[in-house]
Each structure stands twice: as structure tokens, then as C-alpha cells.
Scaffold this active site. Structure first.
Site, PDB file in Angstrom:
ATOM      1  N   SER A  52       0.805  -1.221   0.000  1.00 44.55           N
ATOM      2  CA  SER A  52       0.000   0.000   0.000  1.00 44.55           C
ATOM      3  C   SER A  52       0.844   1.281   0.000  1.00 44.55           C
ATOM      4  CB  SER A  52      -0.951  -0.053   1.201  1.00 44.55           C
ATOM      5  OG  SER A  52      -1.771   1.062   1.230  1.00 44.55           O
ATOM      6  N   ASP A  72      -1.104   1.280  -3.936  1.00 41.02           N
ATOM      7  CA  ASP A  72      -2.064   0.319  -4.493  1.00 41.02           C
ATOM      8  C   ASP A  72      -3.391   0.983  -4.854  1.00 41.02           C
ATOM      9  OD1 ASP A  72      -2.809   0.693  -1.847  1.00 41.02           O
ATOM     10  OD2 ASP A  72      -3.583  -1.341  -1.623  1.00 41.02           O
ATOM     11  N   ASP A  91      -5.834   2.496  -3.448  1.00 43.72           N
ATOM     12  CA  ASP A  91      -7.128   2.517  -2.758  1.00 43.72           C
ATOM     13  C   ASP A  91      -7.350   3.883  -2.111  1.00 43.72           C
ATOM     14  OD1 ASP A  91      -5.208   2.064  -0.846  1.00 43.72           O
ATOM     15  OD2 ASP A  91      -6.151   0.293   0.030  1.00 43.72           O
ATOM     16  N   ASP A 123      -1.935   6.313  -3.577  1.00 43.93           N
ATOM     17  CA  ASP A 123      -0.863   5.600  -2.889  1.00 43.93           C
ATOM     18  C   ASP A 123      -0.453   4.392  -3.744  1.00 43.93           C
ATOM     19  OD1 ASP A 123      -3.174   4.104  -2.464  1.00 43.93           O
ATOM     20  OD2 ASP A 123      -2.402   3.238  -0.617  1.00 43.93           O
TER      21      ASP A 123
HETATM   22 MG    MG Z   1      -3.386   1.574  -0.001  1.00 46.21          MG
END
Ligand code: MG
Length: 472
Positions: free
Chosen positions: A115, A261, A263, A259
């Protein structure tokens, strides 16, 4: 003889906090090939494979981080040995994988990502059939399999099929997002936008969303780079300095930064100001309530979010449910209570009509939708919110630092200066007349996180100084 955690830690050469518990707030995290090794990923694959039933369909994906390929292969091998049918979605955002799991009727999934953590980290996150991160109870079960080495190792003839690749998820996901916004109205505005993909997978989705929505697209950090040389994976006012300067120079209507990944979505407004996630979350929740008039009047957000959430949303008849820190708690709270939106101060926004997990590209599309519905600039939209000066600091936990002691000292010092919010051991949160703060231990990194907001710069500085004196 069963391996104990300590002997296993020694055997695998694992250091630090990683294996005190395998799972933190958000999956397993560690430094790639030092803590998070191929051996660990293999063991995790076996443990996760044992957790899912034999013959389960499990969808695996990863972000662009270094080591992702190594970890996916080891993990996949472990899953296969437990008789799992493995499907591979490739390099994509976590919310895209989650969307694919839910809509493709998989029994679950695994995402290899760290992440927002620094580039040297990687991680493993387990996702259930509904697309939501698995509960900590299930994580404990997986840990139990891991540490006891009680794996399901199926007979040779019962091994699942070879790994099947699943192409096209990104396009399906983008289509799914566009269904929730007024595409025509957004297109007519020809918004000038800047997408900062953070050198990772957000580049694969938000760029597409911007194109589909007829935006004049500008890009930074949209080339995939496993080493994240453009900026750190965590979008913060500090890491987004260059992006904000570019947004200002280009005079964009809005910029979005993800960020590692994707999300999370952090927005930079038309004045070039980086807006924290609880501020954008409040605006987006307000927008959803305006356009959909949902029967539920509930939003959910963790204790770490700003007090402005209550201050602003209450006026509009929306009730805030405060949750433990970690997006999983927000997701589960929304599922339990039927809330219409959830968000975090770090830029995670959950729009349950799309899916019950935070989703950076969905947040981006909703922000454009809101902007298109108003005759105001994005900076003016953010100006509707109560004004606070704010600062977030990370303090590395040095040897000999006792975080619990620090928290009790902070509590003691401030208990009479404001309302002590019961965060259920998530940290110390105090809400005073003209300030609030939370001091807590991070669940994903060895740091103490301090978030302070105050009405006026002087009050902010003074509060931070006082807190620092207590902490050091
Ligand atoms: Mg993330």
C-alpha cells in the site's frame, strides 16, 4: 515438534515486529527479501490455501513494487499445494482486484502490496468472497496454520488446475465506476485534471477514468516504477509538493494522487492546496447524500479523522459512526449499519454502491461528479468546510520508547483540557474548544502518529510543541 513463533522467527531470519503477529492493521507487511522473503510467501500461500476450502477459486494480484513477482510466484505455489484453483489478475490496484473478486464470484483473493509503505516494503493481504479484507479473526486462523505448520497438502491427483490468467479486469472496473457518475455532465465541463499515479497502479485506472470523462489530462508519476523514484508511495502534503506545484502551474481544476495500491485518493484543489482525506471524504459523503438522498443517514470514519466531520455533517442531518482505525473497520461498520459512505483521513473513501472497500479511482470520479454539479471551483468546494490548521507528524519509535507510557502521559496531561474520546485503545484523542488531536501507534509502521488540528496557527504550533515535550 511444532515450531514456536520465536524459533520460526529465528529460522526465517525475521527481525523486528513482523512476526510478533504476522498481520498488522492491513495485511502482512515487511521489508522485501529481508523480512518478507520467498519462504515466508510460500508459507503464507500454504496457510491461506488451508484457510480457503479445497478447490476454492482464488484471484491473485499485485501492485508494481519490487519483489511483487517473486512473492506472487511463491505464494501461488503455496496456494496450489493446498488444492486451490489460482487465477492471476496481474498488476492492478487493490480495489480493482476486490471488484474482480466480488463480481467474478471468486471464493476470495490475495493482493501482494504494501500500500502506502516506503518502497522497500511489500505485503500480503487476504480478501474474502465479498471483496472485503478478511477479518482479524480469520487472519488469526491463517496465522495459526502458518505457525503450527498444519497445512492442507492435497494428494497429487487433487491439485487444482494450472494458474489461469484473467485479463481485462481494469476495463470492467472502470466501466463499473462510470455507472455511478453523470458521465455526460462531467464530459461537458472538459475539466483540466492532473493525475499523479505515484509510479504505481493508480496510473492504470485513474488515467482511464479521466479520459473516459472527457478531461484534459495531465500526468505525473504515471510511469510504473518498482523503485518509486518520483515520490514516496504515501500521498502526503510533503510527498506531493512537486505535484502541487505542477497543479498550480497548470491551473488544473483538480488533481488526484494515489498511494502504492490506489485505494487512496488525495486531492489537490484548484488553488494548489493538498487536501487531507477526511476533508475530501466529508465533501464526497455530502455529495452522495445530496445526489442520492439515501435512506440511511450514516457515514463511518475512524477515530483518527478530524472533528470537522461531525461539525460539518451534523448540520446536514448526517450521523457519524466512529470506528477503530483501519479501513476494514469502516467497511464492516458500513455493512453492519447500512451506512451510505465511509472514509479515512489518509484518503480512503468507501462508496458502498460500488463496493464496500476504499477505492481511489471511484473517489476521483465522484469528485469530478460533484464538481460538475456545482458552479464552484474545487477550492471553493473545500472552503465550505470548517477552517482548521492541521498537521500530521510521524515519530519513529526509538529503542527504549514505551508507547503505552507515552499515551498515558498525554492522557493525564490533557484530560482536563477537553473531551477525552473513547477510542477503545486506538490511541489518545482529545477534543478541546479550539483544537483536537490524536496520538497513536501506527498499525502498519514502527512509528507514533500524531494528528493535530486547531483553529489558528498559533494554537496549532503550541499544541504540537506541548505534545512533543511529552513524547520526547
Ligand atoms: Mg493503499
Amino acid at each position: 515438534m511444532a515450531l514456536t513463533r520465536r524459533s520460526l522467527q529465528r529460522d526465517l531470519g525475521l527481525r523486528g515486529n513482523l512476526l510478533k503477529r504476522l498481520f498488522g492493521t492491513n495485511g502482512v507487511r515487511g521489508v522485501t527479501n529481508r523480512e518478507l522473503t520467498a519462504e515466508l510467501a510460500l508459507g503464507m500461500g500454504k496457510a491461506i490455501g488451508t484457510y480457503f476450502n479445497e478447490k476454492s477459486k482464488v484471484l491473485v494480484g499485485r501492485d508494481i513494487r519490487a519483489g511483487g513477482d517473486m512473492l506472487v510466484r511463491a505464494l501461488t505455489s503455496g496456494l496450489l499445494s493446498a488444492g486451490i484453483d489460482v487465477y492471476y489478475a496481474g498488476i492492478l490496484p487493490t480495489p480493482t482486484l476486490q471488484y474482480g473478486i466480488k463480481n467474478g464470484k471468486y471464493d476470495g483473493g490475495v493482493m501482494v502490496t504494501a500500500s502506502h509503505n516506503p518502497p522497500e516494503f511489500n505485503g500480503i493481504k487476504v480478501i474474502d468472497a465479498d471483496g472485503v479484507e478478511t477479518s482479524s479473526l480469520n487472519e488469526e486462523m491463517i496465522e495459526e496454520y502458518y505457525f503450527s505448520r498444519k497445512f492442507r497438502e492435497v494428494e497429487w491427483r487433487d491439485l487444482g488446475h494450472d494458474v489461469k490468467e484473467v485479463p481485462g479486469l481494469i476495463d470492467q472496473y472502470v466501466k463499473g465506476i462510470l455507472r455511478h457518475v453523470d458521465v455526460k455532465r462531467i464530459r461537458e465541463r472538459r475539466f483540466r485534471v492532473l493525475v499523479d499515479g505515484g509510479s504505481s497502479v493508480g496510473s492504470l485506472t485513474s488515467v482511464k477514468v479521466a479520459r473516459e470523462l472527457g478531461c484534459e489530462l495531465h500526468e505525473i508519476g504515471t510511469e510504473l516504477d518498482p523503485l518509486f523514484r518520483q515520490r514516496l508511495p504515501e500521498p502526503t502534503p510533503m510527498s506531493l509538493k512537486k505535484t502541487a506545484e505542477l497543479a498550480t502551474r497548470l491551473k488544473v481544476d483538480i488533481a488526484v494522487a494515489h498511494d502504492g495500491d490506489a485505494d487512496r485518493a488525495i486531492f489537490i484543489d484548484s488553488d494548489g492546496k493538498v487536501q487531507l482525506g477526511d476533508r475530501s471524504g466529508v465533501l464526497l459523503a455530502y455529495w452522495v447524500s445530496l445526489k442520492e438522498k439515501p435512506r440511511s443517514k450514516i457515514v463511518a470514519t475512524p477515530f483518527s479523522s478530524s472533528n470537522l466531520v461531525d461539525e460539518f455533517l451534523e448540520k446536514h442531518g448526517i450521523k457519524t459512526e466512529w470506528t477503530h482505525i483501519g479501513s476494514i473497520h469502516v467497511s464492516r461498520k458500513l455493512i453492519e449499519n447500512g451506512g451510505f459512505a465511509g472514509f479515512e483521513d489518509n484518503g480512503g473513501f468507501i462508496y458502498p454502491k460500488h463496493q464496500y472497500v476504499r477505492d481511489g479511482a471511484m473517489a476521483f470520479a465522484l469528485m469530478l461528479d460533484f464538481l460538475a454539479s456545482q458552479k464552484k471551483s474545487s477550492a471553493e468546494l473545500f472552503d465550505m468546510l470548517p477552517k482548521y490548521n492541521s498537521e500530521k507528524i510521524k515519530i519513529p519509535i526509538a529503542n527504549g520508547m514505551n508507547v503505552d507510557d507515552i499515551l498515558s502521559k498525554v492522557n493525564e496531561k490533557y484530560m482536563n483540557s477537553g473531551k477525552v474520546v473513547n477510542t477503545d485503545r486506538d490511541g489518545v484523542k482529545i477534543v478541546g474548544k479550539d483544537f483536537w488531536f490524536i496520538v497513536r501507534k501506527s498499525g502498519t509502521e514502527p512509528v507514533i502518529r500524531v494528528s493535530v488540528e486547531a483553529k489558528g496557527k498559533a494554537k496549532l504550533d503550541q499544541t504540537i510543541e506541548n505534545l512533543k515535550k511529552i513524547i520526547f
